[in-house]
Motif scaffolding. Structure first.
Motif, PDB file in Angstrom:
ATOM      1  N   ILE A 101      20.964 -21.716  50.064  1.00 24.26           N
ATOM      2  CA  ILE A 101      22.350 -21.253  49.924  1.00 24.26           C
ATOM      3  C   ILE A 101      22.392 -19.753  49.682  1.00 24.26           C
ATOM      4  O   ILE A 101      23.191 -19.022  50.278  1.00 24.26           O
ATOM      5  N   GLN A 102      21.515 -19.284  48.806  1.00 25.98           N
ATOM      6  CA  GLN A 102      21.531 -17.874  48.424  1.00 25.98           C
ATOM      7  C   GLN A 102      21.104 -16.946  49.562  1.00 25.98           C
ATOM      8  O   GLN A 102      21.660 -15.858  49.735  1.00 25.98           O
ATOM      9  N   TYR A 103      20.116 -17.364  50.347  1.00 25.73           N
ATOM     10  CA  TYR A 103      19.535 -16.442  51.312  1.00 25.73           C
ATOM     11  C   TYR A 103      19.695 -16.838  52.782  1.00 25.73           C
ATOM     12  O   TYR A 103      19.327 -16.067  53.660  1.00 25.73           O
ATOM     13  N   LYS A 104      20.250 -18.000  53.048  1.00 26.70           N
ATOM     14  CA  LYS A 104      20.359 -18.448  54.430  1.00 26.70           C
ATOM     15  C   LYS A 104      21.785 -18.778  54.851  1.00 26.70           C
ATOM     16  O   LYS A 104      22.002 -19.254  55.970  1.00 26.70           O
ATOM     17  N   THR A 105      22.756 -18.574  53.996  1.00 29.98           N
ATOM     18  CA  THR A 105      24.140 -18.861  54.349  1.00 29.98           C
ATOM     19  C   THR A 105      24.936 -17.563  54.466  1.00 29.98           C
ATOM     20  O   THR A 105      24.473 -16.494  54.052  1.00 29.98           O
ATOM     21  N   LYS A 106      26.130 -17.673  55.005  1.00 31.29           N
ATOM     22  CA  LYS A 106      26.992 -16.513  55.194  1.00 31.29           C
ATOM     23  C   LYS A 106      28.172 -16.508  54.218  1.00 31.29           C
ATOM     24  O   LYS A 106      29.184 -15.861  54.473  1.00 31.29           O
ATOM     25  N   LEU A 107      28.023 -17.237  53.120  1.00 30.90           N
ATOM     26  CA  LEU A 107      29.064 -17.232  52.105  1.00 30.90           C
ATOM     27  C   LEU A 107      29.180 -15.841  51.490  1.00 30.90           C
ATOM     28  O   LEU A 107      28.221 -15.072  51.469  1.00 30.90           O
ATOM     29  N   LYS A 108      30.361 -15.521  50.978  1.00 28.51           N
ATOM     30  CA  LYS A 108      30.561 -14.245  50.303  1.00 28.51           C
ATOM     31  C   LYS A 108      29.692 -14.177  49.056  1.00 28.51           C
ATOM     32  O   LYS A 108      29.379 -15.198  48.448  1.00 28.51           O
ATOM     33  N   GLY A 109      29.341 -12.967  48.657  1.00 31.21           N
ATOM     34  CA  GLY A 109      28.375 -12.749  47.592  1.00 31.21           C
ATOM     35  C   GLY A 109      28.572 -13.569  46.332  1.00 31.21           C
ATOM     36  O   GLY A 109      27.699 -14.347  45.937  1.00 31.21           O
ATOM     37  N   ASN A 110      29.720 -13.423  45.670  1.00 33.56           N
ATOM     38  CA  ASN A 110      29.954 -14.119  44.413  1.00 33.56           C
ATOM     39  C   ASN A 110      30.008 -15.634  44.593  1.00 33.56           C
ATOM     40  O   ASN A 110      29.506 -16.389  43.757  1.00 33.56           O
ATOM     41  N   VAL A 111      30.618 -16.068  45.684  1.00 38.04           N
ATOM     42  CA  VAL A 111      30.702 -17.507  45.968  1.00 38.04           C
ATOM     43  C   VAL A 111      29.308 -18.069  46.226  1.00 38.04           C
ATOM     44  O   VAL A 111      28.969 -19.162  45.758  1.00 38.04           O
ATOM     45  N   ARG A 112      28.502 -17.309  46.948  1.00 44.91           N
ATOM     46  CA  ARG A 112      27.144 -17.747  47.262  1.00 44.91           C
ATOM     47  C   ARG A 112      26.303 -17.893  45.992  1.00 44.91           C
ATOM     48  O   ARG A 112      25.590 -18.889  45.813  1.00 44.91           O
TER      49      ARG A 112
END
Length: 199
Positions: A101-112
């Motif tokens: 989730i932290q390094y392989k997704t495109k979620l916004k920073g805080n959400v990630r």
């Protein structure tokens, strides 16, 4: 994607040790505050107080694999310290999922970061999940360790479906609140802002 170096592994080891220390302190306090329920709520309370450690790890070792290593070490600790044999798996799997989730997704920073920490925190439910989902095997493991009927009855005294839901909800709340507390501490005592790294 940057690879982990020796100094990164050393840093992960240090933060994992601090995480263990916080978890042990939380467990000790819970033994006195809510005896009989302390094992059930240790995941939530640990999540509440460990957000700062997680954020420091992301800030100091912003590389895929660091979260997985921390969760795996925690899981192996449960394995070698006499917990149910499969109790370590949720730690490893949740840590890997948190890493992805932290390094392989495109979620916004805080959400990630928040989603990653929530998933990571659920890994600590590993030692208590067999109480509900592998009861007979868990009882057999306790008997093999020489535990008597009174002890076993006490272990399962509070394992209702409602309690399982409360434990999961508590972990969610603890993780959200813990990351909020951790963010404030980071801003005040460490870096001005925590950088949301993504490989």
């Amino acid at each position: 994607m940057k690879k982990l170096k020796v100094q990164d592994l050393i840093a992960v080891g240090i933060y994992t040790a601090i995480y263990f220390l916080l978890m042990s302190v939380c467990l000790l306090i819970l033994r006195f505050v809510i005896p009989g329920f302390h094992n059930l709520f240790i995941p939530a309370v640990t999540a509440l107080f460990s957000g700062i450690i997680y954020l420091i790890l992301l800030n100091k070792v912003p590389k895929f694999g660091a979260i997985t290593i921390m969760g795996t070490v925690v899981g192996l600790f449960f394995l070698i310290s006499g917990h149910f044999p499969l109790a370590f798996l949720p730690n490893m799997l949740c840590a890997l999922a948190a890493d992805l989730i932290q390094y392989k997704t495109k979620l916004k920073g805080n959400v990630r970061v928040l989603a990653s920490y929530i998933v990571f925190s659920f890994g600590l439910m590993g030692p208590i999940l067999p109480l509900w989902f592998m009861k007979n095997a868990y009882i057999d493991s306790l008997v093999a360790r020489g535990k008597d009927e009174t002890y076993i009855a006490g272990v399962f005294a509070h394992t209702s479906n409602l309690m399982l839901g409360l434990c999961a909800l508590a972990v969610l709340i603890g993780a959200v609140a813990g990351l909020g507390i951790g963010s404030r501490l980071m801003e005040k005592h460490f870096q001005p802002t925590i950088q949301s790294h993504k490989g």
